[in-house]
Design a protein around this motif. Structure first.
Motif, PDB file in Angstrom:
ATOM      1  N   PRO A 169      56.349  26.441  42.285  1.00  0.00           N
ATOM      2  CA  PRO A 169      56.666  25.124  42.837  1.00  0.00           C
ATOM      3  C   PRO A 169      58.059  24.671  42.398  1.00  0.00           C
ATOM      4  O   PRO A 169      58.482  24.927  41.261  1.00  0.00           O
ATOM      5  CB  PRO A 169      55.580  24.221  42.240  1.00  0.00           C
ATOM      6  N   TRP A 212      52.395  23.607  38.702  1.00  0.00           N
ATOM      7  CA  TRP A 212      51.533  23.120  39.776  1.00  0.00           C
ATOM      8  C   TRP A 212      50.926  21.774  39.394  1.00  0.00           C
ATOM      9  O   TRP A 212      50.826  20.859  40.229  1.00  0.00           O
ATOM     10  CB  TRP A 212      50.421  24.127  40.056  1.00  0.00           C
ATOM     11  N   HIS A 243      43.770  27.485  57.026  1.00  0.00           N
ATOM     12  CA  HIS A 243      44.943  26.631  56.797  1.00  0.00           C
ATOM     13  C   HIS A 243      44.926  25.356  57.654  1.00  0.00           C
ATOM     14  O   HIS A 243      44.971  24.240  57.105  1.00  0.00           O
ATOM     15  CB  HIS A 243      46.209  27.458  57.046  1.00  0.00           C
ATOM     16  N   THR A 301      53.827  21.826  56.952  1.00  0.00           N
ATOM     17  CA  THR A 301      52.996  22.958  56.567  1.00  0.00           C
ATOM     18  C   THR A 301      53.144  24.096  57.574  1.00  0.00           C
ATOM     19  O   THR A 301      52.883  23.933  58.757  1.00  0.00           O
ATOM     20  CB  THR A 301      51.519  22.505  56.413  1.00  0.00           C
ATOM     21  N   LEU A 330      55.100  23.202  52.495  1.00  0.00           N
ATOM     22  CA  LEU A 330      54.272  24.328  52.067  1.00  0.00           C
ATOM     23  C   LEU A 330      54.715  25.532  52.880  1.00  0.00           C
ATOM     24  O   LEU A 330      54.582  25.545  54.113  1.00  0.00           O
ATOM     25  CB  LEU A 330      52.787  24.052  52.313  1.00  0.00           C
ATOM     26  N   SER A 356      62.749  22.797  54.118  1.00  0.00           N
ATOM     27  CA  SER A 356      62.402  22.645  52.705  1.00  0.00           C
ATOM     28  C   SER A 356      63.638  22.551  51.808  1.00  0.00           C
ATOM     29  O   SER A 356      63.515  22.224  50.619  1.00  0.00           O
ATOM     30  CB  SER A 356      61.479  23.777  52.233  1.00  0.00           C
ATOM     31  N   LEU A 412      56.282  23.872  47.869  1.00  0.00           N
ATOM     32  CA  LEU A 412      55.097  24.519  47.311  1.00  0.00           C
ATOM     33  C   LEU A 412      54.960  25.929  47.874  1.00  0.00           C
ATOM     34  O   LEU A 412      54.931  26.120  49.094  1.00  0.00           O
ATOM     35  CB  LEU A 412      53.855  23.685  47.620  1.00  0.00           C
ATOM     36  N   CYS A 453      53.365  29.328  49.088  1.00  0.00           N
ATOM     37  CA  CYS A 453      52.077  29.707  49.679  1.00  0.00           C
ATOM     38  C   CYS A 453      51.945  31.217  49.815  1.00  0.00           C
ATOM     39  O   CYS A 453      52.931  31.963  49.758  1.00  0.00           O
ATOM     40  CB  CYS A 453      51.930  29.061  51.060  1.00  0.00           C
ATOM     41  N   GLU A 492      46.839  27.776  51.154  1.00  0.00           N
ATOM     42  CA  GLU A 492      46.969  26.377  51.569  1.00  0.00           C
ATOM     43  C   GLU A 492      45.674  25.590  51.443  1.00  0.00           C
ATOM     44  O   GLU A 492      45.695  24.394  51.124  1.00  0.00           O
ATOM     45  CB  GLU A 492      47.486  26.301  53.006  1.00  0.00           C
ATOM     46  N   ILE A 539      45.416  24.388  47.989  1.00  0.00           N
ATOM     47  CA  ILE A 539      46.439  23.370  47.715  1.00  0.00           C
ATOM     48  C   ILE A 539      46.007  22.019  48.270  1.00  0.00           C
ATOM     49  O   ILE A 539      46.098  20.982  47.587  1.00  0.00           O
ATOM     50  CB  ILE A 539      47.796  23.794  48.317  1.00  0.00           C
ATOM     51  N   TYR A 540      45.489  21.998  49.513  1.00  0.00           N
ATOM     52  CA  TYR A 540      45.107  20.720  50.116  1.00  0.00           C
ATOM     53  C   TYR A 540      43.885  20.113  49.430  1.00  0.00           C
ATOM     54  O   TYR A 540      43.761  18.891  49.343  1.00  0.00           O
ATOM     55  CB  TYR A 540      44.877  20.892  51.614  1.00  0.00           C
TER      56      TYR A 540
END
Length: 764
Positions: free
Chosen positions: A92, A106, A143, A419, A446, A454, A461, A463, A504, A507-508
Motif C-alpha cells: 500500500p 495495510w 470483485h 477499482t 485498487l 492512481s 492499494l 491487488c 479485492e 479489501i472491501y
C-alpha cells in the motif's frame, strides 16, 4: 531447456559462469503445469501455464480445451510479463504532502481511509462518496460483487462504470425493449446464413458480449457453408480482409443506416407478421418512424449506395437465419442507443430473434434475468444530480464524473474509489477530469499498477492479478450464457500473491469494517464474511486477513445447483454444456409487464424526434474529418503498454492515420506532425497513411498518454497521446438514453502541426 518460437522464450537464462549456473540449477523448483483460462478479455481462452519458483515462465494455448480449441491471442500469451513487471504494486502507498508516495501498512491505510469516509459520510452524506468500476473488475466474479456490497453498505448511489465508455447503450435499450438490461441477444454464428457486422472488428478486438475464440475461423466457416457476410465500417478492418464484403460507412452515421435498413425490410416484405402480432407491441410507431428514411436519402450522409443497402437487406430477408450485430464503433458514435434499438427491433420483427441462425438469448447457471427483475438488481431508475440522467445498470454516466466533483451542492462528490480501472485514460475530456480528481478530499485506487489515475490518488492499494486468484468465468458467460459454445470451467490460482498484494473482496470487507458500515448494508453479512475470513486466515496462516475465495465460488455453484468447484476444476479442459436452444426466450423470458417486446419505447421515440436535426448536422459536416479509434493486436486499451515486447519495433506510440488522398490534400508526408482539434481540445502526433481508411476519416488508437504515470516505467517513456482529451463530457454531450460518451465519429479539424511534439499526453 527452452521452447521453440511459438510464443515461448527460455524459462531461465543462465549466467556464463559455470559455478553460478550450477547454483541457479540447484535453486530451481520443479516446473509445474497449470490448466486455466485467460481473463484479459471476453474470449476466456483455455491456457496451459508453466510456473517455477512462483513465477510464470511460459504460457501456451490449451489445445485440448473443449471450447477454445488451442486458440489464444498474443496478449494472452504474454500477459505474465505485465503481471511480473518490476513496476507491479506490492505494498500500500500513501501520498505525502510533497506529492511523493510512501509505503504504509495495510492497517494504517485501511484505518485512515475508514476514518475519512466516516467523516465525509457524516458531514456530506452517503452520496458524497463514489466509486468508479473499470473493465478489469468485470473479468472477475467476486470483485464487482464485493465492490457493490461496499457501496451498498455506505448507502451511496454514486456508482460510475466504464460501460458508459463502450457499451451501456446496449444495457439501456435492452431494459426498455426486453425488460432487463442484461438481456443481450447474440448471433448464432454456427448456423447463421447472413451476418451483418457493423462497427466491430472481432479479429483484433474479439467478440463483445459473446465468448468466441478464434473469430477468424468462425467467419471463414460461415462463408464456406454459403452464408453471406457483410462488414460495415469506416475502415476496411482486419476482419473485413479475412472474410465477407466490406462497405464503407461515414463514421457516426450508423443510426441512419439502420433507419434505411428498417425501411427496406418493411418495403421488401421482410416483416414476420405472425411473430409481430403474437410477441410485440408498437409496430405501427416503428413503421411510422421508418417511412421518412429511404436509403436514397441516407446515402447522402452514410455514403452507402442505396443499391448496396437494398441488396444487403434482400440477402438478410432471403437467408434462413440472419443477424445484425454491432459493437463499439456503433456504441460510441453519439447515437448508440437509437442505433442499437433499431438493430434489435429489425432482428425481432424479421423473425430472426430466438431463431436458429438468427439471434439467441443464452442461459447461464441460473435464470439471472428473472432473478434480477424479481430482486431489483440492475433495475434502478434514479436520476443523476448533474444533468438528471437516468442510471443504467445501477450506475451513472462516467461522463458526468468531473461535473459531479466540481459542482457544489448537496451530494457533491468528495471521495472516490477507483477499482480495476483507469478513467484518466479512458474517459472523455481527460484534462477536465484530471483537474476534478485533484480536488477530491479522498481518492483511493485498487489496482495492480500505479497508473495515471492512481498517480493522483491519496491511497494506492495493491491487488492480485487474474493468475493469482481462483475463479469462474465472469458474469456474462456464467450467469447469462453468453458463449458461442457453452461450457463451464473453474481455475485455482496459478501463482501466489507477492509482497502484500490482496484480493479485492477481502479489501472491501476490511474497508466496510473500518468505515463502520456493514457490507451490503447487512450486519449479518458483515459478521458472516468476517467470521469465515478470520477462520481461513488462521487455518492457512495467512499474513493478512483473506477470504476463502474458492469456498465462496463453490458456494455460488452449489446455490445454483451446479457441480462443486473442486469437481469442475478437475476437468482441466472444461466441461461442455448444452447447446443454446432456439425458441427458449420468447415469450417465457421476456421481462416486460405483458411479456411482449416493446418495439417503440416512449423515451426512444422521443429521442428519435431529433433525428432530422442530427441528419442536417451530418450534411453540413460532410466535408470535415471524422475521428475514429483503431486497435492493434498487441494492445488492449491501455493495459499492455508497460510490456516492452508489445510496444517495440514501431509500436512505441500511437499515430494519426489518414487516407493517402487526404495526406496529399494536406500536403503531408509520412511521420509529419499534425494537430487534431475538436471543440474540446487539441492533440499533436505523427501521421501515417492508411489506404484502408475511408477518405475524410482520421483514426487515432486510444489508451495512450502515459508520460506522467508514476508506476509505469516503460509505458511512461512512450510517446503516445491521449485521444480522449478530444472527447466532450457533461450532460449535454452524452447519449440521452444511456449516458454513453461520444468517443468515435467526432468532428475534428486536421492540419500540419504548429510546433514540435512535446513529452506530455496531448503532445502539445
Amino acid at each position: 531447456m527452452c521452447f521453440a518460437n511459438d510464443g515461448f522464450y527460455p524459462y531461465f537464462r543462465m549466467n556464463d559462469n559455470p559455478i553460478i549456473q550450477i547454483t541457479m540449477l540447484l535453486k530451481q523448483e520443479e516446473i509445474k503445469t497449470h490448466h486455466t483460462f485467460c481473463r484479459i478479455c471476453e474470449s476466456l481462452c483455455g491456457l496451459e501455464i508453466h510456473t517455477q519458483n512462483n513465477e510464470v515462465i511460459a504460457i501456451k494455448p490449451n489445445e485440448d480445451h473443449v471450447a477454445t480449441d488451442g486458440f489464444s491471442c498474443v496478449k494472452g500469451l504474454y500477459q505474465h510479463e505485465m503481471y511480473q513487471s518490476p513496476d507491479r504494486l506490492k505494498y500500500p502507498l500513501k501520498r505525502q504532502k510533497d506529492g511523493s508516495y510512501a509505503r504504509v501498512s495495510w492497517q494504517q491505510a485501511i484505518q485512515e481511509i475508514g476514518d475519512k469516509v466516516k467523516q465525509l459520510h457524516k458531514d456530506e452524506g452517503a452520496d458524497a462518496i463514489g466509486m468508479y468500476v473499470g473493465t478489469a473488475a468485470g473479468f472477475s466474479v467476486l470483485h464487482p460483487v464485493f465492490a457493490q456490497g461496499f457501496m451498498t453498505g455506505l448507502g451511496s448511489k454514486s456508482m460510475y462504470s466504464s460501460s458508459t465508455q463502450d457499451c451501456s447503450n446496449k444495457f439501456a435499450v435492452s431494459k426498455l425493449v426486453y425488460g432487463f438490461p442484461f438481456t443481450l441477444p447474440f448471433p448464432d454464428l454456427d448456423h447463421t446464413n447472413c451476418l451483418i457486422i457493423v462497427g466491430a472488428n472481432p479479429i483484433v478486438s474479439k467478440w463483445s458480449f459473446l465468448q468466441v475464440p478464434n473469430p477468424s475461423k468462425k467467419l471463414k466457416n460461415l462463408e464456406r457453408r454459403g452464408g453471406k457476410l457483410y462488414i460495415v465500417d469506416p475502415r476496411k478492418t482486419e476482419t473485413a480482409t479475412v472474410a465477407g464484403k466490406h462497405l464503407f460507412i461515414r463514421p457516426a452515421t450508423d443510426v441512419f443506416f439502420y433507419l434505411s435498413f428498417l425501411r427496406e425490410l418493411i418495403d421488401q416484405n421482410g416483416v414476420d407478421e405472425q411473430f409481430v402480432q403474437d410477441h410485440t407491441i408498437g409496430i405501427n410507431a416503428l413503421k411510422e418512424l421508418a417511412k421518412d428514411w429511404p436509403p436514397e436519402k441516407t446515402e447522402e450522409v452514410t455514403q452507402i449506395p442505396a443499391s448496396d443497402l437494398k441488396q444487403m437487406v434482400g440477402d438478410y430477408i432471403q437467408a434462413d437465419g440472419a443477424a445484425l450485430y454491432c459493437s463499439t464503433g456503433v456504441n460510441m458514435g453519439g447515437n448508440g442507443s437509437l442505433a442499437f434499438w433499431l438493430q434489435e427491433v429489425i432482428n425481432a420483427i424479421s423473425g430472426n430473434l430466438d431463431k436458429k441462425g438468427g439471434t439467441l438469448v443464452g442461459k447461464g447457471i441460473m435464470d439471472f434475468i428473472k432473478f434480477g427483475v424479481k430482486n431489483g438488481v440492475l433495475m434502478r431508475s434514479d436520476k443523476s444530480r448533474v444533468g438528471g440522467m437516468t442510471s443504467v445498470n445501477d450506475a451513472f454516466p462516467g461522463g458526468l464524473l468531473a461535473d459531479e466533483i466540481l459542482t457544489p451542492g448537496k451530494g457533491q462528490l468528495k471521495a472516490l474509489f477507483v477499482t480495476g480501472g483507469n478513467p484518466l485514460i479512458t474517459m472523455p475530456n481527460s484534462e477536465k477530469l484530471k483537474t476534478a480528481l485533484q480536488k477530491l478530499e479522498l481518492l483511493v485506487t485498487l489496482d495492480i499498477y500505479q497508473n495515471e489515475t492512481s498517480s493522483e490518488a491519496h491511497y494506492v492499494l495493491p491487488c492480485t492479478d487474474p493468475l493469482q486468484r481462483p475463479d469462474l468465468p465472469f458474469i456474462f458467460p456464467l450467469m447469462l450464457g453468453l458463449q458461442q459454445k457453452p461450457y463451464m470451467q473453474a481455475t485455482k490460482a496459478v501463482v501466489a500473491p507477492a509482497g502484500e498484494q490482496r484480493d479485492e473482496s477481502s479489501i472491501y470487507l476490511d474497508l466496510a469494517r473500518a468505515c463502520g458500515m456493514p457490507l451490503f448494508g447487512s450486519g449479518m453479512a458483515q459478521s458472516f464474511f468476517t467470521g469465515i475470513q478470520n477462520y481461513h486466515t488462521r487455518k492457512n496462516k495467512k499474513e493478512f486477513p483473506t477470504l476463502p475465495q474458492e469456498a465462496l465460488l463453490n458456494g455460488l455453484l452449489r446455490l445454483t445447483r451446479q457441480s462443486s468447484f473442486k469437481k469442475i476444476q478437475k476437468n482441466k479442459n472444461g466441461i461442455l454444456g448444452k447447446d443454446h436452444k432456439p425458441g427458449s426466450f420468447v415469450p417465457k423470458r421476456v421481462m416486460t409487464a405483458d411479456k411482449k417486446l416493446c418495439l417503440a419505447p416512449e423515451s426512444l421515440l422521443k429521442e428519435s424526434k431529433n433525428l432530422e436535426k442530427y441528419f442536417n448536422k451530418e450534411k453540413v459536416n460532410t466535408h470535415r474529418f471524422k475521428l475514429i479509434t483503431k486497435r492493434a493486436v498487441t494492445t488492449h486499451n491501455s493495459w499492455t503498454h508497460n510490456i516492452e515486447r508489445m510496444t517495440s519495433k514501431g509500436r512505441e506510440t500511437n499515430y494519426a492515420y489518414l487516407h493517402p488522398s487526404d495526406m496529399q490534400d494536406l500536403n503531408l508526408m509520412e511521420l509529419d506532425l499534425v494537430d487534431v482539434r475538436s471543440e474540446t481540445a487539441c492533440i499533436r502526433l505523427a501521421v501515417k497513411s492508411l489506404k484502408t481508411l475511408m477518405p475524410k476519416t482520421i483514426a487515432v488508437p486510444h489508451g495512450w498518454g502515459h508520460q506522467h504515470a508514476k508506476g509505469l516505467s516503460h509505458a511512461n517513456k512512450t510517446a503516445g497521446v491521449n485521444v480522449n482529451i478530444l472527447a466532450a463530457d457533461g450532460p449535454e454531450k452524452l447519449d440521452k438514453i444511456s449516458g454513453m460518451a461520444h468517443l468515435t465519429g467526432i468532428v475534428v479539424d486536421v492540419k500540419a502541426a504548429d510546433g514540435a511534439l512535446q513529452a506530455n499526453w496531448s503532445g502539445i
